[in-house]
Motif scaffolding. Structure first.
Motif, PDB file in Angstrom:
ATOM      1  N   VAL A 107       0.823  -1.207   0.000  1.00 13.91           N
ATOM      2  CA  VAL A 107       0.000   0.000   0.000  1.00 13.91           C
ATOM      3  C   VAL A 107       0.860   1.261   0.000  1.00 13.91           C
ATOM      4  O   VAL A 107       0.480   2.279  -0.592  1.00 13.91           O
ATOM      5  N   LEU A 108       2.023   1.229   0.651  1.00 10.54           N
ATOM      6  CA  LEU A 108       2.893   2.407   0.647  1.00 10.54           C
ATOM      7  C   LEU A 108       3.418   2.672  -0.754  1.00 10.54           C
ATOM      8  O   LEU A 108       3.468   3.827  -1.200  1.00 10.54           O
ATOM      9  N   GLY A 109       3.809   1.609  -1.462  1.00  9.58           N
ATOM     10  CA  GLY A 109       4.245   1.782  -2.842  1.00  9.58           C
ATOM     11  C   GLY A 109       3.154   2.341  -3.725  1.00  9.58           C
ATOM     12  O   GLY A 109       3.391   3.193  -4.588  1.00  9.58           O
ATOM     13  N   GLU A 110       1.916   1.882  -3.509  1.00  7.29           N
ATOM     14  CA  GLU A 110       0.790   2.393  -4.279  1.00  7.29           C
ATOM     15  C   GLU A 110       0.527   3.858  -3.954  1.00  7.29           C
ATOM     16  O   GLU A 110       0.190   4.656  -4.839  1.00  7.29           O
ATOM     17  N   ALA A 111       0.683   4.216  -2.686  1.00  8.78           N
ATOM     18  CA  ALA A 111       0.420   5.600  -2.271  1.00  8.78           C
ATOM     19  C   ALA A 111       1.421   6.568  -2.883  1.00  8.78           C
ATOM     20  O   ALA A 111       1.050   7.598  -3.458  1.00  8.78           O
ATOM     21  N   VAL A 112       2.717   6.252  -2.787  1.00 15.59           N
ATOM     22  CA  VAL A 112       3.712   7.191  -3.314  1.00 15.59           C
ATOM     23  C   VAL A 112       3.733   7.185  -4.834  1.00 15.59           C
ATOM     24  O   VAL A 112       4.260   8.121  -5.450  1.00 15.59           O
ATOM     25  N   ASP A 113       3.148   6.170  -5.449  1.00 11.07           N
ATOM     26  CA  ASP A 113       3.055   6.142  -6.907  1.00 11.07           C
ATOM     27  C   ASP A 113       2.021   7.148  -7.412  1.00 11.07           C
ATOM     28  O   ASP A 113       1.891   7.351  -8.620  1.00 11.07           O
ATOM     29  N   MET A 114       1.286   7.772  -6.482  1.00 10.79           N
ATOM     30  CA  MET A 114       0.310   8.798  -6.847  1.00 10.79           C
ATOM     31  C   MET A 114       0.880  10.206  -6.716  1.00 10.79           C
ATOM     32  O   MET A 114       0.188  11.190  -6.956  1.00 10.79           O
ATOM     33  N   ARG A 116      -8.250  15.990 -10.034  1.00 10.17           N
ATOM     34  CA  ARG A 116      -7.806  15.347 -11.273  1.00 10.17           C
ATOM     35  C   ARG A 116      -7.308  13.954 -10.939  1.00 10.17           C
ATOM     36  O   ARG A 116      -6.942  13.665  -9.795  1.00 10.17           O
ATOM     37  N   ASN A 117      -7.239  13.088 -11.931  1.00 16.33           N
ATOM     38  CA  ASN A 117      -6.773  11.719 -11.719  1.00 16.33           C
ATOM     39  C   ASN A 117      -5.261  11.622 -11.635  1.00 16.33           C
ATOM     40  O   ASN A 117      -4.725  10.606 -11.179  1.00 16.33           O
ATOM     41  N   ALA A 118      -4.544  12.636 -12.082  1.00 25.64           N
ATOM     42  CA  ALA A 118      -3.079  12.569 -12.079  1.00 25.64           C
ATOM     43  C   ALA A 118      -2.502  13.939 -11.759  1.00 25.64           C
ATOM     44  O   ALA A 118      -3.101  14.976 -12.037  1.00 25.64           O
ATOM     45  N   MET A 119      -1.308  13.916 -11.129  1.00 32.40           N
ATOM     46  CA  MET A 119      -0.532  15.130 -10.860  1.00 32.40           C
ATOM     47  C   MET A 119      -1.366  16.191 -10.154  1.00 32.40           C
ATOM     48  O   MET A 119      -1.415  17.354 -10.566  1.00 32.40           O
ATOM     49  N   ASP A 120      -2.013  15.814  -9.073  1.00 33.18           N
ATOM     50  CA  ASP A 120      -2.811  16.752  -8.300  1.00 33.18           C
ATOM     51  C   ASP A 120      -2.625  16.475  -6.811  1.00 33.18           C
ATOM     52  O   ASP A 120      -2.367  15.338  -6.398  1.00 33.18           O
ATOM     53  N   ILE A 121      -2.753  17.526  -6.021  1.00 29.73           N
ATOM     54  CA  ILE A 121      -2.690  17.395  -4.570  1.00 29.73           C
ATOM     55  C   ILE A 121      -3.999  16.797  -4.076  1.00 29.73           C
ATOM     56  O   ILE A 121      -5.076  17.128  -4.569  1.00 29.73           O
ATOM     57  N   ALA A 122      -3.907  15.937  -3.086  1.00 32.51           N
ATOM     58  CA  ALA A 122      -5.100  15.267  -2.568  1.00 32.51           C
ATOM     59  C   ALA A 122      -6.074  16.264  -1.948  1.00 32.51           C
ATOM     60  O   ALA A 122      -5.678  17.149  -1.189  1.00 32.51           O
ATOM     61  N   THR A 123      -7.365  16.115  -2.298  1.00 31.46           N
ATOM     62  CA  THR A 123      -8.420  16.810  -1.563  1.00 31.46           C
ATOM     63  C   THR A 123      -8.611  16.128  -0.214  1.00 31.46           C
ATOM     64  O   THR A 123      -8.770  16.768   0.812  1.00 31.46           O
ATOM     65  N   THR A 124      -8.552  14.817  -0.228  1.00 30.25           N
ATOM     66  CA  THR A 124      -8.530  13.982   0.977  1.00 30.25           C
ATOM     67  C   THR A 124      -7.847  12.668   0.619  1.00 30.25           C
ATOM     68  O   THR A 124      -8.037  12.145  -0.474  1.00 30.25           O
ATOM     69  N   GLY A 125      -7.047  12.150   1.536  1.00 30.16           N
ATOM     70  CA  GLY A 125      -6.427  10.840   1.349  1.00 30.16           C
ATOM     71  C   GLY A 125      -6.714   9.980   2.553  1.00 30.16           C
ATOM     72  O   GLY A 125      -6.667  10.448   3.692  1.00 30.16           O
ATOM     73  N   CYS A 126      -7.012   8.706   2.325  1.00 27.18           N
ATOM     74  CA  CYS A 126      -7.397   7.799   3.408  1.00 27.18           C
ATOM     75  C   CYS A 126      -6.640   6.483   3.261  1.00 27.18           C
ATOM     76  O   CYS A 126      -6.671   5.866   2.202  1.00 27.18           O
ATOM     77  N   SER A 127      -5.976   6.066   4.337  1.00 21.01           N
ATOM     78  CA  SER A 127      -5.243   4.806   4.339  1.00 21.01           C
ATOM     79  C   SER A 127      -5.754   3.926   5.468  1.00 21.01           C
ATOM     80  O   SER A 127      -5.825   4.364   6.621  1.00 21.01           O
ATOM     81  N   TYR A 176       3.462  -4.416  10.375  1.00 21.54           N
ATOM     82  CA  TYR A 176       3.190  -4.930   9.025  1.00 21.54           C
ATOM     83  C   TYR A 176       2.885  -6.425   8.972  1.00 21.54           C
ATOM     84  O   TYR A 176       2.311  -6.913   7.997  1.00 21.54           O
ATOM     85  N   GLU A 177       3.233  -7.181  10.007  1.00 23.32           N
ATOM     86  CA  GLU A 177       3.078  -8.633   9.958  1.00 23.32           C
ATOM     87  C   GLU A 177       1.606  -9.036   9.874  1.00 23.32           C
ATOM     88  O   GLU A 177       0.786  -8.586  10.677  1.00 23.32           O
ATOM     89  N   ASN A 178       1.273  -9.851   8.876  1.00 22.65           N
ATOM     90  CA  ASN A 178      -0.101 -10.331   8.653  1.00 22.65           C
ATOM     91  C   ASN A 178      -1.094  -9.192   8.454  1.00 22.65           C
ATOM     92  O   ASN A 178      -2.284  -9.336   8.745  1.00 22.65           O
ATOM     93  N   CYS A 179      -0.602  -8.078   7.960  1.00 20.51           N
ATOM     94  CA  CYS A 179      -1.423  -6.866   7.827  1.00 20.51           C
ATOM     95  C   CYS A 179      -1.574  -6.509   6.347  1.00 20.51           C
ATOM     96  O   CYS A 179      -0.618  -6.603   5.572  1.00 20.51           O
ATOM     97  N   PHE A 180      -2.776  -6.088   5.977  1.00 21.46           N
ATOM     98  CA  PHE A 180      -3.075  -5.744   4.587  1.00 21.46           C
ATOM     99  C   PHE A 180      -3.824  -4.417   4.558  1.00 21.46           C
ATOM    100  O   PHE A 180      -4.705  -4.182   5.394  1.00 21.46           O
ATOM    101  N   GLY A 181      -3.454  -3.567   3.602  1.00 23.14           N
ATOM    102  CA  GLY A 181      -4.064  -2.245   3.602  1.00 23.14           C
ATOM    103  C   GLY A 181      -4.329  -1.699   2.214  1.00 23.14           C
ATOM    104  O   GLY A 181      -3.873  -2.236   1.196  1.00 23.14           O
ATOM    105  N   HIS A 182      -5.053  -0.584   2.213  1.00 25.20           N
ATOM    106  CA  HIS A 182      -5.442   0.064   0.959  1.00 25.20           C
ATOM    107  C   HIS A 182      -5.467   1.578   1.177  1.00 25.20           C
ATOM    108  O   HIS A 182      -5.896   2.058   2.225  1.00 25.20           O
TER     109      HIS A 182
END
Length: 294
Positions: free
Chosen positions: A92-99, A189-200, A176-182
């Protein structure tokens, strides 16, 4: 191009600490994706810069002796997204910073710079909060570690002493052990924009995959700094995988978050989005953990 008083290039962590002590007003430069833009805009005109970008000792991802995940502060977003340890244990961290921004920004921008800015909209921040990250700071008196919740003080302000640099972000094994997240980023915008809200969100399920053993949730842009939602966590912990649990989880976040009105979104809209993102992120986290809503 850039109006600067002086430029110093640190060769090691110790050298960076020395330069900080000798030039207390200097600005630390990592990837430069924020600082150089601000200088070009004239916001940091005439500043001294200390570049730490060449210190390879604080770059990369590894497991330490206690199997905690250690992310060097100079690790780029692109490196984090592609790293095998991140993909295996905390994808999930890799997915987050990929945004974050576009490919050029992700290749140069660093996890240390993203957190040291102290902004609530940083795409890495809510996930690091939700995974109980520890910030490592190194200074003239040695190494100091503190929970990321204590590292963020107020909007744009973090707890770094005048002689310190951030050297790592640590994700404890117990987190992180046995833990899964989103992570879900809502932006205009869908790309290159600052989050209006982000939730993890992340969960640990019981062995039979019927109960939420532990749930954690954190937000960006729900207050002046990234924040956890302990009322929502309490509403989910120990409860069965049902639609009712998901609804209670989402409703409870309103007891904890403090969004504001801005030109990007009203407080009421951010609250509405926060509830919906919480429910969606929890549902997906349960699925990733091998559970299914009854």
């Amino acid at each position: 191009m850039y109006d600067m008083k002086a430029f110093y290039e640190a060769q090691s962590v110790a050298d960076a600490i020395r330069l900080r002590l000798e030039h207390p007003e200097a600005q630390i430069l990592a990837g430069g994706t924020d600082v150089l833009v601000q200088m070009r805009e004239g916001k940091r005109a005439g500043k001294e810069l200390i570049s730490i970008y060449g210190i390879d000792a604080i770059r990369g991802v590894a497991l330490d002796n206690d199997e905690n995940i250690r992310i060097g502060s100079l690790t780029s977003f692109s490196h984090i997204t592609k790293d095998p340890l991140i993909q295996k244990y905390i994808n999930v961290l890799g997915e987050a910073v990929d945004m974050v921004g576009g490919p050029q920004i992700r290749n140069a921008g660093t996890i240390g710079g993203n957190t040291c800015n102290g902004v609530t909209s940083a795409d890495s921040a809510s996930t690091l909060f939700a995974w109980d990250a520890i910030v490592e700071l190194t200074g003239s008196e040695g190494v100091r570690r503190l929970p990321i919740q204590q590292f963020y003080i107020s909007a744009g302000k973090v707890d770094i002493h005048p002689d310190e640099i951030q050297t790592a972000i640590i994700i404890p094994k117990a987190s992180y052990e046995n833990c899964f997240g989103h992570y879900i980023k809502y932006a205009m915008r869908n790309a290159m924009d600052i989050a209006t809200t982000g939730c993890s969100v992340n969960v640990v399920l019981s062995e039979d995959k019927k109960t939420i053993t532990r749930a954690r949730i954190a937000y960006g842009v729900a207050g002046p700094i990234p924040m956890r939602a302990p009322s929502a966590e309490a509403a989910a912990n120990g409860n069965p995988l049902t639609a009712e649990t998901v609804e209670a989880f989402g409703a409870a976040v309103l007891s904890d978050i403090h969004p504001r009105d801005s030109w990007r979104a009203s407080k009421a809209f951010r609250e509405h989005i926060a509830v919906e993102l919480a429910k969606r992120a929890l549902t997906e986290s349960i699925r990733l953990a091998g559970g299914e809503l009854a």
